[in-house]
Design a protein around this motif. Structure first.
Motif, PDB file in Angstrom:
ATOM      1  N   PRO A   1      26.866   5.116  53.865  1.00 50.67           N
ATOM      2  CA  PRO A   1      27.117   3.435  54.175  1.00 50.67           C
ATOM      3  C   PRO A   1      28.027   2.983  53.234  1.00 50.67           C
ATOM      4  N   SER A   2      28.836   1.734  54.095  1.00 49.56           N
ATOM      5  CA  SER A   2      29.841   1.012  53.449  1.00 49.56           C
ATOM      6  C   SER A   2      29.602   0.464  52.512  1.00 49.56           C
ATOM      7  N   THR A   3      30.197   0.878  51.117  1.00 53.26           N
ATOM      8  CA  THR A   3      29.659   0.850  49.872  1.00 53.26           C
ATOM      9  C   THR A   3      31.005   0.232  48.933  1.00 53.26           C
ATOM     10  N   ASN A   4      32.080  -0.395  49.444  1.00 50.12           N
ATOM     11  CA  ASN A   4      32.920  -0.675  48.580  1.00 50.12           C
ATOM     12  C   ASN A   4      33.133  -1.555  47.699  1.00 50.12           C
ATOM     13  N   THR A   5      32.393  -3.363  48.545  1.00 45.54           N
ATOM     14  CA  THR A   5      32.377  -4.787  48.571  1.00 45.54           C
ATOM     15  C   THR A   5      30.858  -4.246  47.097  1.00 45.54           C
ATOM     16  N   MET A   6      29.753  -3.940  47.703  1.00 47.52           N
ATOM     17  CA  MET A   6      28.928  -3.788  46.777  1.00 47.52           C
ATOM     18  C   MET A   6      28.694  -2.906  45.077  1.00 47.52           C
ATOM     19  N   GLU A   7      30.222  -1.682  45.476  1.00 49.56           N
ATOM     20  CA  GLU A   7      29.997  -1.078  43.785  1.00 49.56           C
ATOM     21  C   GLU A   7      31.250  -1.827  43.676  1.00 49.56           C
ATOM     22  N   GLU A   8      32.120  -2.680  43.727  1.00 50.51           N
ATOM     23  CA  GLU A   8      33.543  -3.502  43.527  1.00 50.51           C
ATOM     24  C   GLU A   8      32.569  -4.265  43.133  1.00 50.51           C
ATOM     25  N   VAL A   9      31.857  -5.500  43.062  1.00 54.59           N
ATOM     26  CA  VAL A   9      30.692  -6.333  42.756  1.00 54.59           C
ATOM     27  C   VAL A   9      29.754  -5.595  41.780  1.00 54.59           C
TER      28      VAL A   9
ATOM     29  N   THR B   1      34.166 -16.071  45.503  1.00 55.52           N
ATOM     30  CA  THR B   1      32.621 -15.621  45.698  1.00 55.52           C
ATOM     31  C   THR B   1      32.139 -14.905  47.261  1.00 55.52           C
ATOM     32  N   ASP B   2      33.625 -16.797  48.000  1.00 50.66           N
ATOM     33  CA  ASP B   2      33.507 -16.049  49.310  1.00 50.66           C
ATOM     34  C   ASP B   2      33.791 -15.307  50.286  1.00 50.66           C
ATOM     35  N   LYS B   3      34.844 -14.396  49.421  1.00 46.67           N
ATOM     36  CA  LYS B   3      35.534 -13.210  50.069  1.00 46.67           C
ATOM     37  C   LYS B   3      34.464 -12.253  49.915  1.00 46.67           C
ATOM     38  N   TYR B   4      33.723 -11.981  48.486  1.00 46.01           N
ATOM     39  CA  TYR B   4      32.326 -10.517  48.126  1.00 46.01           C
ATOM     40  C   TYR B   4      31.791 -11.072  49.745  1.00 46.01           C
ATOM     41  N   LEU B   5      31.029 -12.287  49.606  1.00 44.49           N
ATOM     42  CA  LEU B   5      29.673 -12.480  50.517  1.00 44.49           C
ATOM     43  C   LEU B   5      30.690 -12.226  51.903  1.00 44.49           C
ATOM     44  N   GLN B   6      31.558 -12.332  52.176  1.00 44.02           N
ATOM     45  CA  GLN B   6      32.176 -12.401  53.434  1.00 44.02           C
ATOM     46  C   GLN B   6      32.286  -9.992  53.398  1.00 44.02           C
TER      47      GLN B   6
ATOM     48  N   ASN C   1      29.836  -2.962  39.765  1.00 43.21           N
ATOM     49  CA  ASN C   1      30.427  -1.826  38.381  1.00 43.21           C
ATOM     50  C   ASN C   1      31.778  -2.914  37.480  1.00 43.21           C
ATOM     51  N   SER C   2      31.144  -4.542  37.877  1.00 43.41           N
ATOM     52  CA  SER C   2      32.571  -5.499  37.402  1.00 43.41           C
ATOM     53  C   SER C   2      31.453  -6.675  37.046  1.00 43.41           C
ATOM     54  N   SER C   3      32.534  -6.931  36.207  1.00 44.70           N
ATOM     55  CA  SER C   3      32.031  -8.137  35.578  1.00 44.70           C
ATOM     56  C   SER C   3      31.727  -9.842  37.102  1.00 44.70           C
ATOM     57  N   GLN C   4      32.441  -8.921  37.785  1.00 41.92           N
ATOM     58  CA  GLN C   4      32.456 -10.040  39.255  1.00 41.92           C
ATOM     59  C   GLN C   4      31.047 -10.401  39.247  1.00 41.92           C
ATOM     60  N   LEU C   5      29.680  -9.776  38.644  1.00 41.08           N
ATOM     61  CA  LEU C   5      28.634 -10.088  39.825  1.00 41.08           C
ATOM     62  C   LEU C   5      28.188 -11.461  39.097  1.00 41.08           C
ATOM     63  N   ARG C   6      28.388 -11.844  38.260  1.00 42.37           N
ATOM     64  CA  ARG C   6      28.429 -13.128  37.930  1.00 42.37           C
ATOM     65  C   ARG C   6      28.479 -14.939  38.508  1.00 42.37           C
ATOM     66  N   LEU C   7      29.740 -14.008  39.352  1.00 45.03           N
ATOM     67  CA  LEU C   7      30.299 -14.917  40.592  1.00 45.03           C
ATOM     68  C   LEU C   7      28.286 -15.063  42.339  1.00 45.03           C
ATOM     69  N   ILE C   8      28.248 -13.819  41.646  1.00 44.95           N
ATOM     70  CA  ILE C   8      26.710 -14.538  43.192  1.00 44.95           C
ATOM     71  C   ILE C   8      25.653 -15.132  42.260  1.00 44.95           C
ATOM     72  N   THR C   9      26.046 -16.405  42.584  1.00 44.76           N
ATOM     73  CA  THR C   9      24.983 -17.250  41.631  1.00 44.76           C
ATOM     74  C   THR C   9      23.860 -16.930  42.319  1.00 44.76           C
TER      75      THR C   9
END
Length: 250
Positions: free
Chosen positions: A119-127, A55-60, A129-137
């Protein structure tokens, strides 16, 4: 340890101390259950720690991407606003049937470059478009990210629309027959068109544009499109700032 407990069980059984054996067995079961619970708790803590690191990696990643987007949006808002001013100035020249050569062509050539918003959307699309969205609480962050992605899509559609109109106008034979692309360099280097070796050609072409309905229509269409596009860019930069603030507070 296992041998130790086994000896105790065997001793109790051999001495026919059944009640004590029963209590011992229950105690042993309790110890096993406690051990399992402790192991599960440790495992859960390890999993939570791993998820927090992700989660910290994605937020960064969001912070870095949105910071880059803000810088690009700042530049684009400046450029699009200036292009709108230039287009309106050209329309006024046509309506007045008056041309100051340097002013006309400085405005004219500034509307040609049209850098698209990427735009720089690499992190946004990765999160997203995957199950990792649940990590953003934080639900607010999650909602704002989805809204920003939708806004970016609207900006892309609007810019593609402007870009297509620009291409149709610019590469039409009517335009190409009355434009010197060398003027792009004169404009970029802030030189005077009046001092150009092709000054007579520039004067002749400018007179053509004064009476070209096709040219005036394109300027009006460009202004209309920019009136729609610029507020979207301004809204995007506000959303970027809001999400960055939410991440910082989180």
């Amino acid at each position: 340890m296992i041998k130790f407990f086994r000896r105790i069980r065997q001793k109790l059984l051999s001495e026919n101390k059944f009640s004590k054996y029963l209590l011992y067995a229950i105690g042993e079961i309790v110890l096993v259950v406690i051990g399992i619970l402790i192991a599960l708790q440790i495992n859960n803590q390890n999993e939570l720690r791993k998820e927090q690191l992700i989660t910290d990696k994605y937020l960064q990643g969001f912070v870095e991407d949105l910071t880059a987007d803000k810088a690009l949006l700042d530049t684009l808002i400046y450029v699009r606003n200036k292009q709108r001013v230039c287009a309106k100035a050209l329309i006024e020249s046509v309506e007045r049937k008056e041309i100051q050569l340097d002013s006309f062509y400085n405005n004219y050539y500034y509307i040609f470059p049209f850098w698209k918003f990427s735009p720089s959307t690499n992190t946004m699309e990765e999160v997203l478009n995957s199950s990792q969205l649940r990590l953003i609480t934080d639900e607010t962050i999650k909602t704002k990210l989805l809204e920003l992605r939708s806004l970016y899509s609207r900006i892309k559609v609007a810019e593609d629309h402007v870009y297509e109109h620009r291409a149709v106008y610019l590469y039409n034979h009517r335009t190409l027959d009355h434009i010197e692309f060398n003027g792009l360099y004169i404009n970029a280097e802030n030189k005077s068109f009046l001092e150009s070796k092709d000054v007579e050609q520039y004067k002749k072409d400018a007179e053509y544009f004064l009476n070209d309905r096709y040219f005036k229509n394109f300027m009006n269409l460009l202004t209309l499109n920019l009136d729609y596009l610029i507020p979207l860019l301004e809204e995007a930069i506000k959303e970027c700032n809001l999400i960055l603030e939410l991440i910082e507070n989180d």
